[in-house]
Scaffold this active site. Sequence first.
Site, PDB file in Angstrom:
ATOM      1  N   LYS A 147     -28.411  22.265 -99.000  1.00 34.01           N
ATOM      2  CA  LYS A 147     -27.441  23.340 -99.164  1.00 34.01           C
ATOM      3  C   LYS A 147     -27.802  24.203-100.369  1.00 34.01           C
ATOM      4  CE  LYS A 147     -22.350  23.523 -99.600  1.00 34.01           C
ATOM      5  NZ  LYS A 147     -21.167  22.629 -99.571  1.00 34.01           N
ATOM      6  N   SER A 181     -18.646  23.967 -95.645  1.00 34.85           N
ATOM      7  CA  SER A 181     -19.548  24.946 -96.238  1.00 34.85           C
ATOM      8  C   SER A 181     -21.022  24.572 -96.136  1.00 34.85           C
ATOM      9  CB  SER A 181     -19.177  25.154 -97.706  1.00 34.85           C
ATOM     10  OG  SER A 181     -19.262  23.943 -98.439  1.00 34.85           O
ATOM     11  N   SER A 232     -16.642  19.748 -95.946  1.00 31.77           N
ATOM     12  CA  SER A 232     -17.812  20.625 -95.900  1.00 31.77           C
ATOM     13  C   SER A 232     -19.101  19.941 -95.461  1.00 31.77           C
ATOM     14  CB  SER A 232     -18.030  21.286 -97.264  1.00 31.77           C
ATOM     15  OG  SER A 232     -16.991  22.191 -97.537  1.00 31.77           O
TER      16      SER A 232
END
Length: 487
Positions: free
Chosen positions: A79, A154, A178
């Site tokens: 990420k 996310s 997330s």
Amino acid sequence: MKAYEIAAQIRSQEKTVLQVVEEHISQIQKVNSTLNAVIETSYDQARESARSKDQVIAKLSAEEKKNLPPLFGVPFTCKEMIANRGLRSTMGSIHHRERVLQHNASVIDRILAAGGIFLGTTNVPELGFWFECDNVVYGETRNPYDLKRTCGGSSGGEGAIISAGASAFGIGSDIGGSIRLPAAFCGIFGHKPSDRVVPLTGHFPLYPETAHEIVGKKYPFTVMGPLARSAADLEILFRLIVGPDEIDQNTKTDFRFQSLVKDPEFLKVFFLPSPRIHGVSETEDDISRSVQHAARYLKELGSSVEEADSKLFLRGLDFWTARAWSIEAQEFTKYLSAGEPLSYHKEFLRLMLGRRKYTLPSLLTGFLDQMVAERELIDDRLLDLQKFKSQLSRMLGRNGVILMPTHPRKAPLLHSTYTRPFDFICTGVINALGFPSTAVPMGLSSEGLPLSLQVVAAEDQDHLCLSVASMLETGFGGYQAPKASLS
């Protein structure tokens, strides 16, 4: 292929490390123009690392190859909010567009030490705050099973690129779902660890230079964890990344990851096919059936199985917001604008005119955050949360798990999450509790979309979540590759 299968191919010299890396780079290049999942790459360094590893393995005996690190030569991504030396970490914000970090997150260093080869970073929502992946810096990421649908957030770029077979595994982070929501929407596995067992070093806001400040009530309840195409990969990765790093002063020093449970008769299983939670949509029928099928399967294996009260997590939204508001940090508006003056009316107008500086979820979040009048209730709600946590911990004990939906809907259509903003609470309430949770794929729906559930256990009982995930993978097949054309 699973990450552990790729590692086995390399050890047996069925493939060279460079071949494996080139295959993954080629797959990223094939699918990324459609998905927009990988946003910054490290291909030259990956190839250099691959050649070096090939030179090492060529000199080893068959016995020595067995002792190679567990991820030797296996390509991965992470990420964008997680620090990688020399790469940007914009967090999807125009105010951090040029921010380059000069260190790796501790979890990245640990995976590199275990032989992993880093390929690049993946897309996030603006400031990592939403369960769709869209921002003004990089744009929108799509779901590999249906390009009209969200990949989640996310850690949405991670979910999409792993599902598309272009990254063997990845590292994401989770404060309200997330890791698990992208895993659920993209048909893979994702594990949210218990609170404070994985060091947060290298993830906003905790960096080596700020670690001494991020303690006590300033420490967020964000956790970092793995995403992969198999439960076995999650176990390997989790073992690698847990434990203190001497920088994050909040990481538990006494956590011990226990061996996985092999005997289903040891397990006490509670199932919750259609939880009723304030603000959360009704669960879609095929997702409810997935939870029921999983419970029935475990019962057939010998587990004790009981249906839980549908209202068990009724106050989940209260608990998550109380925990979020209890963190002593800057107001969301200041994060969003990087301290610059911000007029919400002006920015909403810019958005409608197609000249956005910020995404709609971020503007709504900041606007509503300023208007909240319930902060005086935080202490009472936190007390209620602690009572609920104690009650649930007693119910689960050392052998109990809860099976429940990861999200009430299969991967939603792009932007449809804006009208159902609290549907993340199915996962968010588990963050508020600090419990571990693993998202497990449960096959595909009649429309070809991934079905998913989450396995929840009491704090520090991560091995129970991963044990049940492994059992369900055996029973229901686990990851199934998307059939959509992504080239």
